[in-house]
Every structure is written in C-alpha cells, then in structure tokens.
Design a protein around this motif. Structure first.
Motif, PDB file in Angstrom:
ATOM      1  N   MET A   1       0.839  -1.178   0.000  1.00 21.74           N
ATOM      2  CA  MET A   1       0.000   0.000   0.000  1.00 21.74           C
ATOM      3  C   MET A   1       0.885   1.242   0.000  1.00 21.74           C
ATOM      4  SD  MET A   1      -3.154   1.061   2.460  1.00 21.74           S
ATOM      5  CE  MET A   1      -4.092  -0.263   1.766  1.00 21.74           C
ATOM      6  N   ARG A   2       0.515   2.203  -0.795  1.00 21.01           N
ATOM      7  CA  ARG A   2       1.263   3.458  -0.861  1.00 21.01           C
ATOM      8  C   ARG A   2       0.609   4.468   0.080  1.00 21.01           C
ATOM      9  NH1 ARG A   2       1.552   1.570  -6.390  1.00 21.01           N
ATOM     10  NH2 ARG A   2       3.741   1.315  -6.936  1.00 21.01           N
ATOM     11  N   ARG A   3       0.940   4.343   1.374  1.00 22.43           N
ATOM     12  CA  ARG A   3       0.339   5.225   2.381  1.00 22.43           C
ATOM     13  C   ARG A   3       0.660   6.687   2.101  1.00 22.43           C
ATOM     14  NH1 ARG A   3       2.446   1.092   5.495  1.00 22.43           N
ATOM     15  NH2 ARG A   3       0.882  -0.402   6.132  1.00 22.43           N
ATOM     16  N   TRP A   4       1.869   6.953   1.630  1.00 18.36           N
ATOM     17  CA  TRP A   4       2.279   8.325   1.350  1.00 18.36           C
ATOM     18  C   TRP A   4       1.389   8.945   0.278  1.00 18.36           C
ATOM     19  CZ3 TRP A   4       3.611   9.487  -3.604  1.00 18.36           C
ATOM     20  CH2 TRP A   4       3.990   8.418  -4.427  1.00 18.36           C
ATOM     21  N   LEU A   5       0.979   8.153  -0.717  1.00 23.57           N
ATOM     22  CA  LEU A   5       0.146   8.666  -1.800  1.00 23.57           C
ATOM     23  C   LEU A   5      -1.279   8.942  -1.300  1.00 23.57           C
ATOM     24  CD1 LEU A   5      -0.073   9.373  -4.799  1.00 23.57           C
ATOM     25  CD2 LEU A   5      -0.541   6.942  -5.253  1.00 23.57           C
ATOM     26  N   ILE A   6      -1.779   8.041  -0.483  1.00 21.00           N
ATOM     27  CA  ILE A   6      -3.112   8.235   0.102  1.00 21.00           C
ATOM     28  C   ILE A   6      -3.105   9.475   0.998  1.00 21.00           C
ATOM     29  CG2 ILE A   6      -4.828   7.239   1.673  1.00 21.00           C
ATOM     30  CD1 ILE A   6      -3.800   4.442   0.643  1.00 21.00           C
ATOM     31  N   GLN A   7      -2.069   9.593   1.830  1.00 19.71           N
ATOM     32  CA  GLN A   7      -1.960  10.745   2.733  1.00 19.71           C
ATOM     33  C   GLN A   7      -1.879  12.043   1.940  1.00 19.71           C
ATOM     34  OE1 GLN A   7       1.565  10.744   5.183  1.00 19.71           O
ATOM     35  NE2 GLN A   7       1.107  12.740   6.062  1.00 19.71           N
ATOM     36  N   LEU A   8      -1.069  12.060   0.901  1.00 20.81           N
ATOM     37  CA  LEU A   8      -0.917  13.262   0.088  1.00 20.81           C
ATOM     38  C   LEU A   8      -2.242  13.646  -0.571  1.00 20.81           C
ATOM     39  CD1 LEU A   8       0.954  15.418  -1.118  1.00 20.81           C
ATOM     40  CD2 LEU A   8       1.478  13.806  -2.943  1.00 20.81           C
ATOM     41  N   ARG A   9      -2.935  12.657  -1.135  1.00 22.54           N
ATOM     42  CA  ARG A   9      -4.228  12.933  -1.774  1.00 22.54           C
ATOM     43  C   ARG A   9      -5.225  13.491  -0.760  1.00 22.54           C
ATOM     44  NH1 ARG A   9      -8.662  10.059  -1.629  1.00 22.54           N
ATOM     45  NH2 ARG A   9      -7.660   8.070  -1.135  1.00 22.54           N
ATOM     46  N   LYS A  10      -5.281  12.886   0.417  1.00 16.91           N
ATOM     47  CA  LYS A  10      -6.225  13.345   1.444  1.00 16.91           C
ATOM     48  C   LYS A  10      -5.868  14.732   1.971  1.00 16.91           C
ATOM     49  CE  LYS A  10      -7.924   8.866   2.904  1.00 16.91           C
ATOM     50  NZ  LYS A  10      -8.027   7.874   3.990  1.00 16.91           N
ATOM     51  N   GLU A  11      -4.578  14.998   2.133  1.00 14.70           N
ATOM     52  CA  GLU A  11      -4.167  16.323   2.604  1.00 14.70           C
ATOM     53  C   GLU A  11      -4.507  17.407   1.592  1.00 14.70           C
ATOM     54  OE1 GLU A  11      -0.053  16.183   3.739  1.00 14.70           O
ATOM     55  OE2 GLU A  11      -0.493  15.134   5.601  1.00 14.70           O
ATOM     56  N   GLN A  12      -4.523  17.037   0.311  1.00 15.60           N
ATOM     57  CA  GLN A  12      -4.906  17.998  -0.725  1.00 15.60           C
ATOM     58  C   GLN A  12      -6.419  18.006  -0.937  1.00 15.60           C
ATOM     59  OE1 GLN A  12      -2.544  17.964  -4.330  1.00 15.60           O
ATOM     60  NE2 GLN A  12      -0.680  17.487  -3.196  1.00 15.60           N
ATOM     61  N   GLN A  13      -7.129  17.245  -0.099  1.00 19.93           N
ATOM     62  CA  GLN A  13      -8.588  17.155  -0.128  1.00 19.93           C
ATOM     63  C   GLN A  13      -9.101  16.774  -1.517  1.00 19.93           C
ATOM     64  OE1 GLN A  13      -9.770  20.947   1.557  1.00 19.93           O
ATOM     65  NE2 GLN A  13      -9.528  20.138   3.634  1.00 19.93           N
ATOM     66  N   ASP A  97       4.093  21.051  11.918  1.00 20.21           N
ATOM     67  CA  ASP A  97       3.666  22.375  11.454  1.00 20.21           C
ATOM     68  C   ASP A  97       3.597  22.441   9.922  1.00 20.21           C
ATOM     69  OD1 ASP A  97       3.630  23.173  14.078  1.00 20.21           O
ATOM     70  OD2 ASP A  97       5.269  24.608  13.910  1.00 20.21           O
ATOM     71  N   PHE A  98       4.205  21.464   9.242  1.00 22.36           N
ATOM     72  CA  PHE A  98       4.308  21.499   7.786  1.00 22.36           C
ATOM     73  C   PHE A  98       3.673  20.265   7.166  1.00 22.36           C
ATOM     74  CE2 PHE A  98       7.858  23.929   9.462  1.00 22.36           C
ATOM     75  CZ  PHE A  98       7.635  25.140   8.839  1.00 22.36           C
ATOM     76  N   THR A  99       2.347  20.257   7.028  1.00 25.38           N
ATOM     77  CA  THR A  99       1.672  19.138   6.385  1.00 25.38           C
ATOM     78  C   THR A  99       2.015  19.149   4.901  1.00 25.38           C
ATOM     79  OG1 THR A  99      -0.305  20.446   5.932  1.00 25.38           O
ATOM     80  CG2 THR A  99      -0.256  19.202   8.017  1.00 25.38           C
ATOM     81  N   MET A 100       1.893  17.979   4.288  1.00 28.92           N
ATOM     82  CA  MET A 100       2.220  17.857   2.865  1.00 28.92           C
ATOM     83  C   MET A 100       1.411  18.844   2.030  1.00 28.92           C
ATOM     84  SD  MET A 100       4.576  15.546   2.303  1.00 28.92           S
ATOM     85  CE  MET A 100       4.500  14.290   1.079  1.00 28.92           C
ATOM     86  N   SER A 101       0.110  18.971   2.327  1.00 27.38           N
ATOM     87  CA  SER A 101      -0.729  19.857   1.522  1.00 27.38           C
ATOM     88  C   SER A 101      -0.325  21.321   1.686  1.00 27.38           C
ATOM     89  CB  SER A 101      -2.205  19.685   1.890  1.00 27.38           C
ATOM     90  OG  SER A 101      -2.420  20.006   3.246  1.00 27.38           O
ATOM     91  N   LYS A 102       0.275  21.660   2.806  1.00 23.99           N
ATOM     92  CA  LYS A 102       0.718  23.029   3.053  1.00 23.99           C
ATOM     93  C   LYS A 102       2.046  23.320   2.349  1.00 23.99           C
ATOM     94  CE  LYS A 102       0.369  25.299   7.273  1.00 23.99           C
ATOM     95  NZ  LYS A 102       0.749  25.549   8.663  1.00 23.99           N
ATOM     96  N   VAL A 103       2.831  22.267   2.092  1.00 24.62           N
ATOM     97  CA  VAL A 103       4.209  22.438   1.629  1.00 24.62           C
ATOM     98  C   VAL A 103       4.414  22.112   0.145  1.00 24.62           C
ATOM     99  CG1 VAL A 103       6.567  21.567   1.950  1.00 24.62           C
ATOM    100  CG2 VAL A 103       5.138  22.035   3.934  1.00 24.62           C
TER     101      VAL A 103
END
Length: 178
Positions: A1-13, A97-103
C-alpha cells in the motif's frame, strides 16, 4: 500500500476520481496504484506526479526506501526535494507544522515569513547557483518553540548532468541541558 500517496491525496482534499481525472487515467486503475496492487508506468507516474506536484521517482523508490523509512520515521531528521524554483516536490518525516498539503508545490518563504525561511531559501539558491553542497545551521520558530537544524543541501542532477533541483537533510540539534 502506498500510504504516502493516500496521505498526500487526502491532505490535498482530493478524491481518487479527481486525481485519476487529472492524470487522465481510469479511477479503478488509480485505486490499484494507491493500494499497491499495480505499478504505474513512468508516463502514468509522471502524470499523477504532475497533478499532485510531486516527484515521479517516488513511485519507484518504495522498495529501496523501506529500510530507510523504518529507521527515519519519528526521528529528528527531515528530508526534502525541491525543483529549480525551490518549490517542494517531496518531503519526508516533516515537522507537524508542515503538512504535505501546506508544503508541496510551495517555496519555504510562501509557507511562512521569517528570517529563517529567507536563510533556507538563500541556501537553496546558492546550491543551484554554485552547483555544490552547503551545510549550515538554521534556527526555525515553530509551534513548540525555536528548533535549531543542522541542514545539508545539495544539487540534484538529471541523467545529463543538468541541475534539476535540490535535496536537503535537516537534523534537529539537541539543546544543551544546564
């Protein structure tokens, strides 16, 4: 599973459908890429990466990076890649302090204004200009107070030797106890 990809997609809503449409692929195929049952071709990885503003090499480095991820997750070390405009294309083990979607897709000075962010941006600019690594201590005011980082930044080159961005490793320094 690509957790990083799921997390990135979710952080970008974003939904799987939105990413799939943005990459011009079928949603079911994208879902298989996310859950790790299918590997994208370089073309598909590049389209997904372009849509999400990340480096496509992330799709192909998972097997090599598993031992590093296990060792570095939760450590005082942050790793980042930036493009030639000094915008983040990849970030690992980032400070809360620096979420993927913020950065991702932004320069450090666009995330927050402080002399430390200007200093870090200038380090990256100098690395690209001089085509050589730089190591420097930088202090950042973060949510739990000022954190001092020992930062090493170097140029990233493509297969032809052209500079395509920077890679940096920042290690939180231990505060001396009195």
């Amino acid at each position: 599973m690509r957790r990083w990809l799921i997390q990135l997609r979710k952080e970008q809503q974003l939904t799987q459908q939105e990413v799939a449409a943005g990459a011009h692929i079928d949603r079911a195929y994208y879902a298989q890429i996310e859950n790790g049952t299918r590997n994208p071709s370089m073309t598909v990885a590049s389209r997904i990466a372009s849509y999400l503003h990340i480096n496509p090499s992330l799709f192909f480095s998972e097997h090599l990076s598993e031992p590093f991820e296990a060792a570095l997750t939760g450590s005082p070390i942050t790793i980042a890649h930036c493009d030639l405009e000094h915008r983040y294309t990849w970030l690992f083990n980032n400070h809360p302090d620096f979420t993927m979607s913020k950065v991702i897709g932004k320069r450090v000075d666009e995330i927050f204004q402080h002399e430390a962010t200007e200093e870090l941006l200038n380090i990256k600019k100098k690395v690209v200009l001089e085509n050589k690594p730089i190591r420097k201590v930088v202090s950042f005011p973060l949510s739990e107070g000022t954190i001092v980082y020992d930062t090493f930044c170097k140029p990233i080159h493509d297969s032809k030797g052209n500079i395509i961005g920077t890679a940096s490793v920042s290690m939180e320094m231990i505060k001396p106890t009195m």
